[in-house]
Design a protein around this motif. Structure first.
Motif, PDB file in Angstrom:
ATOM      1  N   SER A 114       3.295  13.251   0.755  1.00 28.57           N
ATOM      2  CA  SER A 114       2.681  11.973   1.148  1.00 28.57           C
ATOM      3  C   SER A 114       3.635  11.142   1.998  1.00 28.57           C
ATOM      4  O   SER A 114       3.218  10.489   2.966  1.00 28.57           O
ATOM      5  N   LEU A 115       4.919  11.184   1.652  1.00 29.45           N
ATOM      6  CA  LEU A 115       5.927  10.446   2.419  1.00 29.45           C
ATOM      7  C   LEU A 115       6.035  10.989   3.844  1.00 29.45           C
ATOM      8  O   LEU A 115       6.310  10.226   4.780  1.00 29.45           O
TER       9      LEU A 115
ATOM     10  N   ARG B 123      -4.449  16.835   2.450  1.00 34.65           N
ATOM     11  CA  ARG B 123      -5.033  15.528   2.147  1.00 34.65           C
ATOM     12  C   ARG B 123      -3.945  14.524   1.762  1.00 34.65           C
ATOM     13  O   ARG B 123      -4.022  13.346   2.134  1.00 34.65           O
ATOM     14  N   LEU B 124      -2.944  14.971   1.036  1.00 29.33           N
ATOM     15  CA  LEU B 124      -1.840  14.083   0.667  1.00 29.33           C
ATOM     16  C   LEU B 124      -1.148  13.544   1.918  1.00 29.33           C
ATOM     17  O   LEU B 124      -0.861  12.348   2.021  1.00 29.33           O
ATOM     18  N   PHE B 125      -0.865  14.444   2.878  1.00 27.31           N
ATOM     19  CA  PHE B 125      -0.212  14.043   4.128  1.00 27.31           C
ATOM     20  C   PHE B 125      -1.093  13.067   4.905  1.00 27.31           C
ATOM     21  O   PHE B 125      -0.611  12.034   5.389  1.00 27.31           O
ATOM     22  N   THR B 126      -2.384  13.402   5.019  1.00 22.63           N
ATOM     23  CA  THR B 126      -3.308  12.557   5.771  1.00 22.63           C
ATOM     24  C   THR B 126      -3.452  11.180   5.142  1.00 22.63           C
ATOM     25  O   THR B 126      -3.466  10.154   5.839  1.00 22.63           O
ATOM     26  N   MET B 127      -3.543  11.154   3.816  1.00 22.93           N
ATOM     27  CA  MET B 127      -3.674   9.870   3.131  1.00 22.93           C
ATOM     28  C   MET B 127      -2.405   9.036   3.290  1.00 22.93           C
ATOM     29  O   MET B 127      -2.472   7.809   3.444  1.00 22.93           O
ATOM     30  N   GLY B 128      -1.230   9.692   3.255  1.00 25.77           N
ATOM     31  CA  GLY B 128       0.007   8.962   3.497  1.00 25.77           C
ATOM     32  C   GLY B 128       0.036   8.361   4.893  1.00 25.77           C
ATOM     33  O   GLY B 128       0.444   7.210   5.087  1.00 25.77           O
TER      34      GLY B 128
ATOM     35  N   SER C 296       3.368  10.377  -7.037  1.00 26.39           N
ATOM     36  CA  SER C 296       4.550  10.984  -7.657  1.00 26.39           C
ATOM     37  C   SER C 296       4.402  11.063  -9.172  1.00 26.39           C
ATOM     38  O   SER C 296       4.800  12.054  -9.794  1.00 26.39           O
ATOM     39  N   ILE C 297       3.819  10.023  -9.775  1.00 27.84           N
ATOM     40  CA  ILE C 297       3.666   9.993 -11.224  1.00 27.84           C
ATOM     41  C   ILE C 297       2.550  10.925 -11.689  1.00 27.84           C
ATOM     42  O   ILE C 297       2.683  11.636 -12.685  1.00 27.84           O
TER      43      ILE C 297
ATOM     44  N   PRO D 195       0.802  -1.229   0.000  1.00 26.81           N
ATOM     45  CA  PRO D 195       0.000   0.000   0.000  1.00 26.81           C
ATOM     46  C   PRO D 195       0.836   1.282   0.000  1.00 26.81           C
ATOM     47  O   PRO D 195       0.523   2.226  -0.725  1.00 26.81           O
ATOM     48  N   ASN D 196       1.890   1.327   0.823  1.00 30.12           N
ATOM     49  CA  ASN D 196       2.711   2.538   0.882  1.00 30.12           C
ATOM     50  C   ASN D 196       3.356   2.847  -0.462  1.00 30.12           C
ATOM     51  O   ASN D 196       3.274   3.973  -0.974  1.00 30.12           O
ATOM     52  N   MET D 197       4.031   1.857  -1.043  1.00 33.97           N
ATOM     53  CA  MET D 197       4.724   2.086  -2.307  1.00 33.97           C
ATOM     54  C   MET D 197       3.745   2.445  -3.418  1.00 33.97           C
ATOM     55  O   MET D 197       3.984   3.363  -4.211  1.00 33.97           O
ATOM     56  N   ILE D 198       2.636   1.724  -3.490  1.00 36.60           N
ATOM     57  CA  ILE D 198       1.650   1.993  -4.536  1.00 36.60           C
ATOM     58  C   ILE D 198       1.126   3.422  -4.430  1.00 36.60           C
ATOM     59  O   ILE D 198       1.018   4.143  -5.430  1.00 36.60           O
ATOM     60  N   TYR D 199       0.818   3.853  -3.200  1.00 37.38           N
ATOM     61  CA  TYR D 199       0.291   5.206  -3.019  1.00 37.38           C
ATOM     62  C   TYR D 199       1.344   6.250  -3.372  1.00 37.38           C
ATOM     63  O   TYR D 199       1.059   7.229  -4.086  1.00 37.38           O
TER      64      TYR D 199
END
Length: 215
Positions: free
Chosen positions: A43-44, A112-117, A32-33, A23-27
């Motif tokens: 996100s990281l 949202r990016l931070f929270t989702m990470g 990033s892409i 999940p971490n890598m996929i997200y």
């Protein structure tokens, strides 16, 4: 003082886990892409806080529970071995899909990016198993304060995971293009990681050490 063998063991486990698509890598790769490197780095940051939450929760209470109920320790250890075996199978099975071909995602705000990470990491069973079952097995009762060992070994895992993930975030686009042109390289990576995870699963399942006490 943490033993060198423990540091190297945790670093190897952390490296194997972070290089295995989850999940971490996929997200992180997806963000990033589709939204750029900055989105991946934000996100990281959330993923990093998730690691800290696991580090604190594990070292401040789980060792007491494992000592009180040793059967639970054995159950968690076997669960960890089973999950490693599952990851190994996913890496080795025919028809696997590269993590570097993610689906298109909508653009989100930095919050949202931070929270989702953060949430992706907290809900990631791979990370839970690593902190609950794998890292504690590298703690040595004869090497000093067990609580301090737990924090130091956890810090090694976090350092390895964040370093590798940051590299993946910064190079996600280039890696995706590279692997798309060289499918044989992707298969070789999958077979190598699958074999390593399978061997690690056997090692964890056959380990007979007892849970370590805090103090």
């Amino acid at each position: 003082m943490v033993e060198l063998s423990g540091v190297l063991g945790v670093a190897l486990v952390a490296l194997g886990m972070v290089l295995t698509p989850g999940p971490n890598m996929i997200y992180l790769v997806s963000r990033s892409i589709t939204q750029g490197r900055r989105a991946g780095v934000v996100s990281l940051g959330g993923v990093a806080v998730g690691f800290l939450v696991y580090l604190l929760a594990t070292n401040l209470g789980l060792s007491v529970v494992f000592l009180a109920v040793p059967e639970l320790y054995v159950a968690v250890k076997l669960a960890g071995a089973a999950y490693l075996a599952y990851l190994a199978w996913n890496a080795l099975r025919p028809g696997g899909v590269s993590v570097f071909t993610p689906e298109e995602l909508p653009h989100d705000s930095s919050r949202r990016l931070f929270t989702m990470g953060l949430m992706t990491n907290l809900l990631n069973p791979k990370i839970a198993i690593m902190y609950l079952s794998l890292i504690p097995q590298f703690i040595s009762l004869g090497a000093g304060n067990v609580l301090l060992q737990g924090f130091l070994l956890g810090s090694v895992q976090i350092a390895v995971a964040l370093t590798v993930n940051l590299g993946i975030v910064l190079a996600a686009g280039a890696i995706a293009v590279f692997l798309a042109r060289r499918p044989s390289w992707l298969r070789a990576q999958r077979y190598l990681m699958g074999t390593a995870l399978g061997l690690l699963a056997v090692s964890v399942a056959t380990d007979t050490s007892a849970p370590a006490a805090s103090g």
